[in-house]
Design a protein around this motif. Structure first.
Motif, PDB file in Angstrom:
ATOM      1  N   TYR A 148      -1.141  12.021   5.691  1.00  0.00           N
ATOM      2  CA  TYR A 148      -0.226  12.596   4.714  1.00  0.00           C
ATOM      3  C   TYR A 148      -0.715  12.254   3.305  1.00  0.00           C
ATOM      4  O   TYR A 148      -1.371  11.232   3.088  1.00  0.00           O
ATOM      5  CB  TYR A 148       1.196  12.060   4.940  1.00  0.00           C
ATOM      6  CG  TYR A 148       1.869  12.700   6.124  1.00  0.00           C
ATOM      7  CD1 TYR A 148       2.691  13.815   5.976  1.00  0.00           C
ATOM      8  CD2 TYR A 148       1.647  12.223   7.409  1.00  0.00           C
ATOM      9  CE1 TYR A 148       3.277  14.426   7.063  1.00  0.00           C
ATOM     10  CE2 TYR A 148       2.224  12.815   8.505  1.00  0.00           C
ATOM     11  CZ  TYR A 148       3.046  13.925   8.330  1.00  0.00           C
ATOM     12  OH  TYR A 148       3.618  14.532   9.424  1.00  0.00           O
ATOM     13  N   ASP A 149      -0.387  13.139   2.389  1.00  0.00           N
ATOM     14  CA  ASP A 149      -0.779  12.969   0.982  1.00  0.00           C
ATOM     15  C   ASP A 149       0.149  11.940   0.338  1.00  0.00           C
ATOM     16  O   ASP A 149       1.341  12.177   0.160  1.00  0.00           O
ATOM     17  CB  ASP A 149      -0.663  14.321   0.277  1.00  0.00           C
ATOM     18  CG  ASP A 149      -1.190  14.272  -1.149  1.00  0.00           C
ATOM     19  OD1 ASP A 149      -1.119  13.204  -1.769  1.00  0.00           O
ATOM     20  OD2 ASP A 149      -1.665  15.303  -1.637  1.00  0.00           O
ATOM     21  N   VAL A 150      -0.402  10.785   0.000  1.00  0.00           N
ATOM     22  CA  VAL A 150       0.346   9.718  -0.659  1.00  0.00           C
ATOM     23  C   VAL A 150      -0.463   9.262  -1.868  1.00  0.00           C
ATOM     24  O   VAL A 150      -1.632   8.888  -1.734  1.00  0.00           O
ATOM     25  CB  VAL A 150       0.587   8.533   0.301  1.00  0.00           C
ATOM     26  CG1 VAL A 150       1.354   7.439  -0.414  1.00  0.00           C
ATOM     27  CG2 VAL A 150       1.339   8.988   1.539  1.00  0.00           C
ATOM     28  N   GLU A 151       0.145   9.333  -3.055  1.00  0.00           N
ATOM     29  CA  GLU A 151      -0.549   8.978  -4.298  1.00  0.00           C
ATOM     30  C   GLU A 151      -1.831   9.784  -4.465  1.00  0.00           C
ATOM     31  O   GLU A 151      -2.874   9.284  -4.887  1.00  0.00           O
ATOM     32  CB  GLU A 151      -0.858   7.475  -4.329  1.00  0.00           C
ATOM     33  CG  GLU A 151       0.380   6.592  -4.378  1.00  0.00           C
ATOM     34  CD  GLU A 151       0.032   5.110  -4.493  1.00  0.00           C
ATOM     35  OE1 GLU A 151      -1.097   4.717  -4.113  1.00  0.00           O
ATOM     36  OE2 GLU A 151       0.890   4.355  -4.978  1.00  0.00           O
ATOM     37  N   LYS A 152      -1.763  11.055  -4.040  1.00  0.00           N
ATOM     38  CA  LYS A 152      -2.875  12.000  -4.172  1.00  0.00           C
ATOM     39  C   LYS A 152      -4.108  11.591  -3.380  1.00  0.00           C
ATOM     40  O   LYS A 152      -5.245  11.900  -3.750  1.00  0.00           O
ATOM     41  CB  LYS A 152      -3.236  12.196  -5.655  1.00  0.00           C
ATOM     42  CG  LYS A 152      -2.099  12.782  -6.477  1.00  0.00           C
ATOM     43  CD  LYS A 152      -2.517  13.008  -7.911  1.00  0.00           C
ATOM     44  CE  LYS A 152      -1.361  13.620  -8.704  1.00  0.00           C
ATOM     45  NZ  LYS A 152      -1.719  13.846 -10.125  1.00  0.00           N
ATOM     46  N   ARG A 153      -3.876  10.880  -2.288  1.00  0.00           N
ATOM     47  CA  ARG A 153      -4.958  10.515  -1.386  1.00  0.00           C
ATOM     48  C   ARG A 153      -4.408  10.485   0.034  1.00  0.00           C
ATOM     49  O   ARG A 153      -3.187  10.357   0.235  1.00  0.00           O
ATOM     50  CB  ARG A 153      -5.558   9.154  -1.755  1.00  0.00           C
ATOM     51  CG  ARG A 153      -4.564   7.998  -1.717  1.00  0.00           C
ATOM     52  CD  ARG A 153      -5.202   6.725  -2.264  1.00  0.00           C
ATOM     53  NE  ARG A 153      -4.244   5.632  -2.378  1.00  0.00           N
ATOM     54  CZ  ARG A 153      -3.984   4.758  -1.417  1.00  0.00           C
ATOM     55  NH1 ARG A 153      -4.614   4.858  -0.263  1.00  0.00           N
ATOM     56  NH2 ARG A 153      -3.109   3.787  -1.609  1.00  0.00           N
ATOM     57  N   LYS A 178       5.991 -10.421  -3.740  1.00  0.00           N
ATOM     58  CA  LYS A 178       6.040  -9.615  -4.962  1.00  0.00           C
ATOM     59  C   LYS A 178       5.353  -8.271  -4.744  1.00  0.00           C
ATOM     60  O   LYS A 178       5.852  -7.220  -5.144  1.00  0.00           O
ATOM     61  CB  LYS A 178       5.377 -10.356  -6.125  1.00  0.00           C
ATOM     62  CG  LYS A 178       6.204 -11.496  -6.715  1.00  0.00           C
ATOM     63  CD  LYS A 178       5.459 -12.148  -7.868  1.00  0.00           C
ATOM     64  CE  LYS A 178       6.285 -13.286  -8.479  1.00  0.00           C
ATOM     65  NZ  LYS A 178       5.542 -13.956  -9.572  1.00  0.00           N
ATOM     66  N   LYS A 179       4.197  -8.310  -4.094  1.00  0.00           N
ATOM     67  CA  LYS A 179       3.445  -7.076  -3.880  1.00  0.00           C
ATOM     68  C   LYS A 179       4.125  -6.173  -2.852  1.00  0.00           C
ATOM     69  O   LYS A 179       4.124  -4.952  -2.984  1.00  0.00           O
ATOM     70  CB  LYS A 179       2.018  -7.416  -3.454  1.00  0.00           C
ATOM     71  CG  LYS A 179       1.211  -8.053  -4.583  1.00  0.00           C
ATOM     72  CD  LYS A 179      -0.175  -8.495  -4.139  1.00  0.00           C
ATOM     73  CE  LYS A 179      -0.939  -9.106  -5.303  1.00  0.00           C
ATOM     74  NZ  LYS A 179      -2.271  -9.612  -4.905  1.00  0.00           N
ATOM     75  N   LEU A 180       4.722  -6.781  -1.821  1.00  0.00           N
ATOM     76  CA  LEU A 180       5.457  -5.978  -0.844  1.00  0.00           C
ATOM     77  C   LEU A 180       6.667  -5.326  -1.499  1.00  0.00           C
ATOM     78  O   LEU A 180       6.991  -4.160  -1.230  1.00  0.00           O
ATOM     79  CB  LEU A 180       5.900  -6.847   0.326  1.00  0.00           C
ATOM     80  CG  LEU A 180       4.810  -7.350   1.276  1.00  0.00           C
ATOM     81  CD1 LEU A 180       5.409  -8.299   2.300  1.00  0.00           C
ATOM     82  CD2 LEU A 180       4.121  -6.198   1.972  1.00  0.00           C
ATOM     83  N   THR A 195      -0.506  -0.827  -2.010  1.00  0.00           N
ATOM     84  CA  THR A 195       0.165  -0.192  -3.154  1.00  0.00           C
ATOM     85  C   THR A 195       1.258   0.758  -2.696  1.00  0.00           C
ATOM     86  O   THR A 195       2.027   1.262  -3.512  1.00  0.00           O
ATOM     87  CB  THR A 195      -0.838   0.589  -4.020  1.00  0.00           C
ATOM     88  OG1 THR A 195      -1.489   1.580  -3.212  1.00  0.00           O
ATOM     89  CG2 THR A 195      -1.887  -0.357  -4.601  1.00  0.00           C
ATOM     90  N   VAL A 196       1.321   1.027  -1.393  1.00  0.00           N
ATOM     91  CA  VAL A 196       2.373   1.875  -0.837  1.00  0.00           C
ATOM     92  C   VAL A 196       3.047   1.132   0.309  1.00  0.00           C
ATOM     93  O   VAL A 196       2.470   0.200   0.881  1.00  0.00           O
ATOM     94  CB  VAL A 196       1.825   3.222  -0.317  1.00  0.00           C
ATOM     95  CG1 VAL A 196       1.221   4.023  -1.445  1.00  0.00           C
ATOM     96  CG2 VAL A 196       0.811   3.015   0.796  1.00  0.00           C
TER      97      VAL A 196
END
Length: 478
Positions: free
Chosen positions: A455-460, A15-17, A143-144
């Motif tokens: 790289y910038d992912v989810e502002k982090r 589910k999380k993947l 989360t990504v």
């Protein structure tokens, strides 16, 4: 059979993947992290990388790290057994490996053997989580959608040849095998987008079909079908969830595929064009043919190629029983092709600039699951205190405390041994342990990618190695 607890945990992981994968579709273009300008990319020692993935858990004491050997004998106490194959000499005086790998033994003077790779204890969902961790550098769930290391090379370095896919995956089916969704989760470019994902070739001998229009398809009709396919992509039912970047990335991947079909490089996918003598040396099955295909693709400009023995639960290197018998067969499949791959790359002047890696998600032991003190559930199918039949003989429990990784070419030292595991159980890494993060940092450094690249992912920042902390093992470089 999985317990109810294991089924629930696996369901939760899936589910999380899935959520992370859907989230990736909605992401915009990944941008270099604001502080990345201060990151200095290392000078590349290699231009291409071939990962030989022995999927399922290669037992180091039965392959690259021989210990005390005892032959099969009914009534023998299992706790006394460390290796089920005797040691053999290699081309390097201080390096021995195990019987059945005589051809690899002859080329050990071309590379470095790390005997102290270690993995964290990730609990009872061992394969799905450890394979994801090894291939991406991150422990799921996230989360990504984390990119495969091959996707990192495709993104940061770009294609070596603009016509040849920079990331190619050979030998692994993503449908019709157990844990297929987990396999799909890490065999991707993640948030980088489709254009940096792998070209999947599960059957090497059929690879040529992937670069040919269907039989009877005329060039004009094929071009027309291609135009319609682009329109279908634009009308994808998931379009509302996809960012413009991800949509364009998918279209760019289609453009790249179309260019390949019209190029001379497509002949690299056709194994029948290889001389018969060469084909016979490699032809030990799908894996051997995969090694030959990898060599041809690197010759034509592929950046990163993974060749796998294929992960299927309880099959191949996933030796929960019949370990010795299974590994004996597997050695016959891998020994000659791996050695010939190294020799061919050397003969063609490509080995110095091609990093060849032989790895697996963890090792195996006959007594210990995980590491001493682990709460991982024992998944052995051959539980016994004494040998009663051949299925009991072989390393059939997962062991994460110390395993081997072999590297050839790509700037590594020749005939070099790094790290050590204990001589007696538990066979933990006792000298120079190498974590997954540090191993990745070593691979990235050889390829000219800083492990601190982000790289910038989810502002982090999302780093090539977890939090940018991976440190290359510089001692192995020439």
């Amino acid at each position: 059979m999985m317990t109810l607890e294991e089924k629930i945990s696996r369901r939760d992981l899936l589910k999380k993947l899935s959520a992370a994968s859907l989230g990736a579709l909605a992401m915009g273009a990944p941008r270099a992290w604001a502080n990345s300008e201060a990151v200095k990319q290392p000078s590349a020692k290699a231009d291409s990388c071939i990962l030989i993935w022995l999927a399922g858990g290669m037992a180091a004491p039965d392959t690259f790290d021989p210990k005390r050997y005892l032959p099969f004998e009914k009534g023998l106490e299992v706790e006394k057994i460390l290796s089920t194959f005797p040691a053999i000499d290699t081309a390097v005086d201080n390096i021995k490996i195990t019987k059945g790998m005589e051809q690899i033994a002859k080329v050990m003077d071309r590379g470095t053997l790390i005997r102290s790779a270690v993995q964290p204890d990730l609990g009872h969902i061992l394969h799905s989580r450890h394979q994801y961790h090894w291939h991406t550098g991150y422990v799921p769930p996230l989360t990504v959608a984390a990119p495969h290391i091959g996707a990192w090379m495709a993104k940061v370095l770009g294609p070596k040849n603009p016509v040849v896919p920079p990331f190619i995956n050979i030998g692994q089916r993503l449908e019709g095998v157990g844990e297929k969704e987990e396999l799909k989760a890490f065999t991707t470019a993640g948030f980088f987008g489709t254009e940096y994902g792998p070209m999947n070739l599960p059957y090497p001998k059929d690879a040529v079909r992937s670069v040919q229009p269907p039989k009877g398809m005329e060039p004009g009709r094929f071009a027309n079908r291609y135009r319609h396919y682009r329109q279908l992509i634009d009308k994808n039912p998931n379009r509302e969830w996809m960012s413009d970047y991800q949509q364009e990335s998918m279209l760019r991947s289609m453009d790249a595929a179309h260019r390949l079909l019209q190029s001379k490089e497509k002949h690299a996918f056709d194994l029948t064009l290889e001389p018969m003598e060469s084909r016979e040396i490699y032809d030990t099955g799908r894996f051997g043919r995969g090694c030959l295909l990898a060599r041809r693709l690197v010759e034509s400009g592929a950046r990163f190629v993974e060749v796998t023995t294929e992960y299927i639960p309880f099959i191949h290197w996933d030796t929960h029983e019949n370990g010795h018998t299974t590994v004996k067969r597997l050695k016959q499949e891998i020994d000659r092709p791996i050695a010939q791959l190294v020799l061919d790359l050397e003969a063609k002047g490509l080995l110095d600039r091609t990093l060849v890696i032989i790895a697996s998600e963890f090792s195996r032991d006959m007594m210990i699951e995980g590491v001493p003190g682990s709460n991982a559930k024992d998944q052995s199918r051959a539980k016994t205190e004494k040998l009663a039949e051949m299925k009991h003989y072989g390393l059939h429990r997962h062991f994460t405390g110390g395993t081997s990784v072999a590297l050839f070419g790509g700037g590594v030292k020749k005939g070099f041994l790094y790290g050590k595991t204990a001589d007696e159980r538990p066979l933990l890494a006792v000298e120079n342990p190498v974590s997954v993060e540090d191993l990745h940092a070593t691979i990235f450094t050889a390829m000219g990618v800083s492990p601190k690249t982000a790289y910038d992912v989810e502002k982090r920042p999302f780093f090539a190695t977890k939090d940018g902390h991976g440190k290359p093992v510089t001692e192995i470089f020439a």
